[in-house]
Write a protein that holds these residues in place. Structure first.
Motif, PDB file in Angstrom:
ATOM      1  N   ALA A 106      59.113  43.487  79.397  1.00  0.00           N
ATOM      2  CA  ALA A 106      60.395  43.384  78.710  1.00  0.00           C
ATOM      3  C   ALA A 106      60.791  41.925  78.497  1.00  0.00           C
ATOM      4  O   ALA A 106      61.389  41.579  77.468  1.00  0.00           O
ATOM      5  CB  ALA A 106      61.464  44.123  79.512  1.00  0.00           C
ATOM      6  N   LYS A 107      60.475  41.068  79.464  1.00  0.00           N
ATOM      7  CA  LYS A 107      60.815  39.650  79.319  1.00  0.00           C
ATOM      8  C   LYS A 107      60.142  39.050  78.091  1.00  0.00           C
ATOM      9  O   LYS A 107      60.729  38.199  77.404  1.00  0.00           O
ATOM     10  CB  LYS A 107      60.390  38.884  80.578  1.00  0.00           C
ATOM     11  CG  LYS A 107      61.287  39.097  81.777  1.00  0.00           C
ATOM     12  CD  LYS A 107      60.804  38.280  82.964  1.00  0.00           C
ATOM     13  CE  LYS A 107      61.731  38.446  84.172  1.00  0.00           C
ATOM     14  NZ  LYS A 107      61.247  37.666  85.335  1.00  0.00           N
ATOM     15  N   LYS A 108      58.939  39.487  77.805  1.00  0.00           N
ATOM     16  CA  LYS A 108      58.213  38.969  76.645  1.00  0.00           C
ATOM     17  C   LYS A 108      58.853  39.423  75.329  1.00  0.00           C
ATOM     18  O   LYS A 108      58.662  38.798  74.284  1.00  0.00           O
ATOM     19  CB  LYS A 108      56.764  39.418  76.695  1.00  0.00           C
ATOM     20  CG  LYS A 108      55.989  38.847  77.883  1.00  0.00           C
ATOM     21  CD  LYS A 108      54.573  39.391  77.925  1.00  0.00           C
ATOM     22  CE  LYS A 108      53.815  38.843  79.126  1.00  0.00           C
ATOM     23  NZ  LYS A 108      52.426  39.373  79.220  1.00  0.00           N
ATOM     24  N   GLU A 109      59.600  40.527  75.386  1.00  0.00           N
ATOM     25  CA  GLU A 109      60.236  41.060  74.175  1.00  0.00           C
ATOM     26  C   GLU A 109      61.759  40.952  74.262  1.00  0.00           C
ATOM     27  O   GLU A 109      62.466  41.617  73.496  1.00  0.00           O
ATOM     28  CB  GLU A 109      59.832  42.528  73.982  1.00  0.00           C
ATOM     29  CG  GLU A 109      58.333  42.765  73.861  1.00  0.00           C
ATOM     30  CD  GLU A 109      57.748  42.126  72.611  1.00  0.00           C
ATOM     31  OE1 GLU A 109      58.452  42.089  71.581  1.00  0.00           O
ATOM     32  OE2 GLU A 109      56.585  41.678  72.665  1.00  0.00           O
ATOM     33  N   ASP A 110      62.245  40.170  75.188  1.00  0.00           N
ATOM     34  CA  ASP A 110      63.685  40.066  75.422  1.00  0.00           C
ATOM     35  C   ASP A 110      64.418  39.682  74.137  1.00  0.00           C
ATOM     36  O   ASP A 110      64.047  38.728  73.452  1.00  0.00           O
ATOM     37  CB  ASP A 110      63.957  39.025  76.503  1.00  0.00           C
ATOM     38  CG  ASP A 110      65.384  39.103  77.023  1.00  0.00           C
ATOM     39  OD1 ASP A 110      65.983  40.199  76.934  1.00  0.00           O
ATOM     40  OD2 ASP A 110      65.901  38.088  77.515  1.00  0.00           O
ATOM     41  N   THR A 113      64.319  44.546  69.511  1.00  0.00           N
ATOM     42  CA  THR A 113      64.796  45.927  69.564  1.00  0.00           C
ATOM     43  C   THR A 113      63.627  46.880  69.784  1.00  0.00           C
ATOM     44  O   THR A 113      62.479  46.549  69.480  1.00  0.00           O
ATOM     45  CB  THR A 113      65.522  46.323  68.266  1.00  0.00           C
ATOM     46  OG1 THR A 113      64.624  46.191  67.151  1.00  0.00           O
ATOM     47  CG2 THR A 113      66.746  45.451  68.057  1.00  0.00           C
ATOM     48  N   PHE A 114      63.960  48.058  70.307  1.00  0.00           N
ATOM     49  CA  PHE A 114      62.956  49.113  70.492  1.00  0.00           C
ATOM     50  C   PHE A 114      63.599  50.450  70.164  1.00  0.00           C
ATOM     51  O   PHE A 114      64.833  50.592  70.168  1.00  0.00           O
ATOM     52  CB  PHE A 114      62.406  49.112  71.917  1.00  0.00           C
ATOM     53  CG  PHE A 114      63.409  49.549  72.963  1.00  0.00           C
ATOM     54  CD1 PHE A 114      63.423  50.853  73.428  1.00  0.00           C
ATOM     55  CD2 PHE A 114      64.333  48.651  73.482  1.00  0.00           C
ATOM     56  CE1 PHE A 114      64.331  51.254  74.402  1.00  0.00           C
ATOM     57  CE2 PHE A 114      65.242  49.037  74.450  1.00  0.00           C
ATOM     58  CZ  PHE A 114      65.251  50.349  74.913  1.00  0.00           C
ATOM     59  N   GLY A 120      67.396  56.139  67.970  1.00  0.00           N
ATOM     60  CA  GLY A 120      68.120  54.943  67.578  1.00  0.00           C
ATOM     61  C   GLY A 120      67.380  53.696  68.040  1.00  0.00           C
ATOM     62  O   GLY A 120      66.203  53.745  68.400  1.00  0.00           O
ATOM     63  N   SER A 121      68.061  52.596  68.025  1.00  0.00           N
ATOM     64  CA  SER A 121      67.443  51.351  68.468  1.00  0.00           C
ATOM     65  C   SER A 121      68.345  50.657  69.471  1.00  0.00           C
ATOM     66  O   SER A 121      69.575  50.803  69.427  1.00  0.00           O
ATOM     67  CB  SER A 121      67.171  50.426  67.279  1.00  0.00           C
ATOM     68  OG  SER A 121      68.390  50.068  66.646  1.00  0.00           O
ATOM     69  N   ALA A 122      67.717  49.939  70.393  1.00  0.00           N
ATOM     70  CA  ALA A 122      68.465  49.200  71.413  1.00  0.00           C
ATOM     71  C   ALA A 122      67.790  47.850  71.612  1.00  0.00           C
ATOM     72  O   ALA A 122      66.598  47.686  71.345  1.00  0.00           O
ATOM     73  CB  ALA A 122      68.496  49.979  72.720  1.00  0.00           C
ATOM     74  N   THR A 123      68.556  46.898  72.069  1.00  0.00           N
ATOM     75  CA  THR A 123      68.024  45.563  72.317  1.00  0.00           C
ATOM     76  C   THR A 123      67.384  45.502  73.700  1.00  0.00           C
ATOM     77  O   THR A 123      67.965  45.962  74.687  1.00  0.00           O
ATOM     78  CB  THR A 123      69.141  44.517  72.228  1.00  0.00           C
ATOM     79  OG1 THR A 123      69.750  44.597  70.937  1.00  0.00           O
ATOM     80  CG2 THR A 123      68.606  43.122  72.452  1.00  0.00           C
ATOM     81  N   TYR A 248      60.465  48.999  78.077  1.00  0.00           N
ATOM     82  CA  TYR A 248      61.699  48.406  77.564  1.00  0.00           C
ATOM     83  C   TYR A 248      62.905  49.251  77.978  1.00  0.00           C
ATOM     84  O   TYR A 248      63.978  48.719  78.296  1.00  0.00           O
ATOM     85  CB  TYR A 248      61.633  48.284  76.037  1.00  0.00           C
ATOM     86  CG  TYR A 248      60.372  47.614  75.550  1.00  0.00           C
ATOM     87  CD1 TYR A 248      59.851  46.495  76.214  1.00  0.00           C
ATOM     88  CD2 TYR A 248      59.686  48.085  74.430  1.00  0.00           C
ATOM     89  CE1 TYR A 248      58.700  45.887  75.778  1.00  0.00           C
ATOM     90  CE2 TYR A 248      58.530  47.470  73.988  1.00  0.00           C
ATOM     91  CZ  TYR A 248      58.029  46.380  74.670  1.00  0.00           C
ATOM     92  OH  TYR A 248      56.874  45.766  74.237  1.00  0.00           O
ATOM     93  N   TRP A 249      62.740  50.558  77.938  1.00  0.00           N
ATOM     94  CA  TRP A 249      63.817  51.472  78.323  1.00  0.00           C
ATOM     95  C   TRP A 249      64.170  51.252  79.790  1.00  0.00           C
ATOM     96  O   TRP A 249      65.343  51.119  80.140  1.00  0.00           O
ATOM     97  CB  TRP A 249      63.384  52.915  78.071  1.00  0.00           C
ATOM     98  CG  TRP A 249      64.473  53.943  78.184  1.00  0.00           C
ATOM     99  CD1 TRP A 249      65.268  54.415  77.184  1.00  0.00           C
ATOM    100  CD2 TRP A 249      64.878  54.638  79.383  1.00  0.00           C
ATOM    101  NE1 TRP A 249      66.142  55.355  77.662  1.00  0.00           N
ATOM    102  CE2 TRP A 249      65.915  55.515  79.015  1.00  0.00           C
ATOM    103  CE3 TRP A 249      64.472  54.606  80.701  1.00  0.00           C
ATOM    104  CZ2 TRP A 249      66.559  56.351  79.927  1.00  0.00           C
ATOM    105  CZ3 TRP A 249      65.100  55.429  81.623  1.00  0.00           C
ATOM    106  CH2 TRP A 249      66.136  56.291  81.236  1.00  0.00           C
ATOM    107  N   TYR A 250      63.161  51.197  80.631  1.00  0.00           N
ATOM    108  CA  TYR A 250      63.394  50.995  82.065  1.00  0.00           C
ATOM    109  C   TYR A 250      64.126  49.678  82.309  1.00  0.00           C
ATOM    110  O   TYR A 250      65.138  49.629  83.012  1.00  0.00           O
ATOM    111  CB  TYR A 250      62.064  50.994  82.825  1.00  0.00           C
ATOM    112  CG  TYR A 250      62.225  50.659  84.294  1.00  0.00           C
ATOM    113  CD1 TYR A 250      62.438  51.659  85.221  1.00  0.00           C
ATOM    114  CD2 TYR A 250      62.189  49.338  84.737  1.00  0.00           C
ATOM    115  CE1 TYR A 250      62.614  51.350  86.567  1.00  0.00           C
ATOM    116  CE2 TYR A 250      62.373  49.023  86.074  1.00  0.00           C
ATOM    117  CZ  TYR A 250      62.575  50.034  86.981  1.00  0.00           C
ATOM    118  OH  TYR A 250      62.757  49.721  88.307  1.00  0.00           O
TER     119      TYR A 250
END
Length: 260
Positions: A106-110, A113-114, A120-123, A248-250
């Motif tokens: 997740a840090k690499k994609e901080d 959005t996913f 839907g989408s979330a950051t 990413y969700w976690y």
């Protein structure tokens, strides 16, 4: 006396009168009868003691066998406990490794959005503490638990469609032994706290369900988290809740939980 004497002839010769002879013979008969009874009693006691000895030996052997069986059972129980503890430790180690991997991913994609479970989408977010939000258990004092968590959840949900539902979340969490932050945090990830629901009052991307009120929906969702997810945020639960983007969700749910 019989062995040391000459027998009947000596008795006849030694007796002064016939009466003395009869008295002596009668006396000897009484002694012999008494001795015979004593011998028979001793023999009976000997037989009884032998039976007792045999029974005692049998009981001792049975007790020894049971002792050995108990020791074997204890050894098996210890081995099973050690095996279970090893499995638990291995599972915990695997969970921790997967959790850290999810946070690192997740840090690499901080900030990107996913796609969430609701479509839907979330950051993507990462918790400020690498150890994550930890876990909260309701305990046994409902009033104290609700008094602590209802205002914290209300502050987190302020200005959203779920505003004012802190007490409902807290009471449901206590009832079903669920971390009180879990459901509110998911609502943020899946629907921005109920602002963008794909079904009426479904702020969590929860299947294809809809409800007639937020109270009904909250109780149903918290109960579902208890039954299907153990009431706590875990890597295994994230993989089940949002399979395509579980890392990413976690991480994002963990980050939101840390804010409450």
């Amino acid at each position: 006396m019989q062995q040391g004497s000459g027998g009947l002839v000596d008795l006849l010769l030694s007796a002064d009168t016939f009466y003395d002879l009869l008295s002596t013979v009668q006396y000897l008969d009484i002694i012999q009868a008494s001795n015979t009874d004593a011998i028979n009693e001793l023999l009976a006691l000997e037989d009884e003691l032998e039976l007792a000895r045999v029974s005692l030996n049998s009981q001792m052997q049975e007790a020894e066998e049971r002792r050995e069986e108990a020791e074997d059972a204890l050894d098996e129980a210890k081995a099973a406990r050690d095996e279970l503890e090893a499995k638990i430790a291995a599972q915990q180690a695997a969970e921790e490794a997967a959790r850290k991997a999810a946070i690192e991913a997740a840090k690499k994609e901080d900030g990107k959005t996913f796609t969430t479970e609701s479509g839907g989408s979330a950051t993507v977010e990462t918790p400020s503490n690498d150890n994550g939000p930890g876990s909260v258990s309701p305990g046994s004092d409902k009033d104290a638990f609700v008094s602590e968590w209802a205002p914290r959840i209300d502050a987190y949900l302020a200005g959203s469609p779920l505003s004012g539902q802190g007490k409902t979340f807290a009471e449901a969490a206590f009832e079903y032994n669920v971390d009180p932050r879990f459901s509110p945090a998911i609502s943020m990830v899946e629907s921005t706290q109920g602002r963008y629901c794909f079904k009426p009052h479904n702020a969590w991307g929860w299947g294809s369900s809809s409800w007639s009120s937020w109270e009904e929906a909250i109780w149903a969702h918290v109960q579902g988290l208890s039954i299907g997810y153990g009431g706590r945020l875990t890597v295994a639960g994230a993989k089940k809740y949002c399979p395509p983007n579980w890392q990413y969700w976690y991480s994002t749910v963990a980050s939101e939980m840390s804010k409450i």
